[in-house]
Scaffold this motif. Structure first.
Motif, PDB file in Angstrom:
ATOM      1  N   ALA A  66     -92.126 -45.775  -4.778  1.00  0.00           N
ATOM      2  CA  ALA A  66     -91.083 -45.112  -3.979  1.00  0.00           C
ATOM      3  C   ALA A  66     -89.765 -45.142  -4.739  1.00  0.00           C
ATOM      4  O   ALA A  66     -89.079 -44.131  -4.867  1.00  0.00           O
ATOM      5  N   GLN A  81     -89.962 -42.724  -7.785  1.00  0.00           N
ATOM      6  CA  GLN A  81     -89.894 -41.323  -7.397  1.00  0.00           C
ATOM      7  C   GLN A  81     -88.480 -40.937  -6.960  1.00  0.00           C
ATOM      8  O   GLN A  81     -87.989 -39.843  -7.273  1.00  0.00           O
ATOM      9  N   CYS A  82     -87.809 -41.831  -6.251  1.00  0.00           N
ATOM     10  CA  CYS A  82     -86.455 -41.521  -5.779  1.00  0.00           C
ATOM     11  C   CYS A  82     -85.463 -41.472  -6.934  1.00  0.00           C
ATOM     12  O   CYS A  82     -84.609 -40.577  -7.000  1.00  0.00           O
ATOM     13  N   TYR A  97     -90.928 -37.861  -1.540  1.00  0.00           N
ATOM     14  CA  TYR A  97     -89.697 -38.516  -1.994  1.00  0.00           C
ATOM     15  C   TYR A  97     -88.816 -37.548  -2.794  1.00  0.00           C
ATOM     16  O   TYR A  97     -87.598 -37.481  -2.584  1.00  0.00           O
ATOM     17  N   VAL A 121     -85.431 -49.076   0.584  1.00  0.00           N
ATOM     18  CA  VAL A 121     -86.896 -48.954   0.669  1.00  0.00           C
ATOM     19  C   VAL A 121     -87.525 -49.961   1.640  1.00  0.00           C
ATOM     20  O   VAL A 121     -88.745 -50.189   1.607  1.00  0.00           O
ATOM     21  N   VAL A 178     -90.592 -48.520   3.514  1.00  0.00           N
ATOM     22  CA  VAL A 178     -91.828 -48.366   2.715  1.00  0.00           C
ATOM     23  C   VAL A 178     -92.591 -49.685   2.769  1.00  0.00           C
ATOM     24  O   VAL A 178     -93.809 -49.723   2.990  1.00  0.00           O
ATOM     25  N   VAL A 218     -86.660 -42.189   4.515  1.00  0.00           N
ATOM     26  CA  VAL A 218     -88.104 -42.449   4.403  1.00  0.00           C
ATOM     27  C   VAL A 218     -88.864 -41.619   5.434  1.00  0.00           C
ATOM     28  O   VAL A 218     -89.932 -41.067   5.148  1.00  0.00           O
ATOM     29  N   PRO A 269     -98.235 -47.986   1.070  1.00  0.00           N
ATOM     30  CA  PRO A 269     -97.482 -47.324   0.025  1.00  0.00           C
ATOM     31  C   PRO A 269     -96.750 -48.315  -0.868  1.00  0.00           C
ATOM     32  O   PRO A 269     -96.326 -49.389  -0.382  1.00  0.00           O
TER      33      PRO A 269
END
Ligand SMILES: CC(=O)[C@@H](O)[C@H](O)COP(=O)(O)O
Ligand SMILES: NCC(=O)COP(=O)(O)O
Length: 255
Positions: free
Chosen positions: A37, A40-41, A239, A17, A20, A231, A32
């Motif tokens: 992130a 969600q992943c 995501y 990440v 992000v 990403v 963000p």
């Protein structure tokens, strides 16, 4: 299909990440969100989260590592992988958070991005105590390595648990006349690593386009850590759809 490609279970996807955080850092708005992130992943099926808290904090900051470590305590199935140079700031994060895995990367502090692996035996003396310290804390140690079969015995002699194959040369050769030769070097390196009992991770510039070919020809890959291309895909697809797309690519590579 390389029969060794099935060595062990299907490879895990660890989402890096960094990018992000890079976008977030361009304003003081906190968006963000790195945590969202990651959530969600993981909800979409990623098996882990990777960060590379560089000394200049260009993207992942120490607070991100703290927040992710706390967040992942609610995700016992997910692995936390922290990357960096153990002669710089990395070991502070290892001592504080004891992640599942640490990946030692020989980057200089101002490096544009990671672009090479360790040089053995030259780097062995300074790596040895750091590998032992991380393992004594219960942290799996992976060494970021260029594809070189002859170096695998030295990695094993150091007591590292895994290598992470630096895959940029594969990614840049993908779709060119050099593809087969470059891929053969990764296949040979992975075979040499397996022979000396090393686990195998891979990462850097892997993508939805090149991942299947890599996994079908490189045996024993246990984890791929993917950030930049994933990403970038998530900016277009979100995501959840992106992680599901990468998991489909991984599944078809083993079909
Ligand atoms: C070690 C490696 O190849 C990547 O994990 C690295 O984290 C990329 O760093 P940047 O995201 O800063 O390019
Ligand atoms: N170790 C590789 C990684 O974590 C992500 O690399 P990239 O996909 O951002 O090139």
């Amino acid at each position: 299909m390389n029969p060794l490609a099935h060595a062990g279970s299907r490879c895990a996807l660890s989402v890096n990440v960094n990018k992000v955080a890079l976008l977030r850092n361009t304003r003081h708005l906190g968006i963000p969100s790195v945590l969202r992130a990651a959530e969600q992943c993981l909800l979409a099926g990623a098996q882990g989260i990777t960060v590379h808290p560089r000394p200049d904090a260009r993207h992942i900051r120490p607070g991100d590592v703290d927040d992710l470590a706390a967040f992942l305590k609610d995700w016992p199935q997910a692995e936390f992988n922290i990357e960096g140079n153990p002669t710089q700031n990395l070991m502070d994060f290892v001592r504080k958070h004891r992640p599942h895995q640490v990946t030692f990367v020989p980057d200089s502090e101002d490096q544009f991005t990671s672009d090479h692996g360790w040089t053995l035996p030259q780097d062995a003396e300074r790596l040895q105590p750091l590998i032992r310290e991380a393992q004594a804390l219960g942290v799996r140690v992976s060494l970021f390595m260029d594809p070189n079969p002859a170096a695998m015995a030295a990695v094993a002699a150091l007591g590292a648990d895994r290598i992470e194959l630096y895959t940029e040369t594969f990614a840049s050769a993908f779709g060119t006349e050099r593809q087969a030769d470059v891929l053969a070097g990764f296949t040979a390196t992975a075979g040499a690593a397996l022979k000396v009992g090393l686990g195998i991770n891979a990462g850097h510039d892997l993508s939805r386009d090149n991942l299947s070919l890599f996994l079908r020809h490189v045996p024993g890959v246990q984890e791929v850590s993917i950030g930049h291309a994933l990403v970038a895909d998530a900016l277009e697809m979100g995501y959840a759809e992106t992680v599901k797309a990468y998991q489909r690519v991984i599944a078809t590579a083993y079909a």
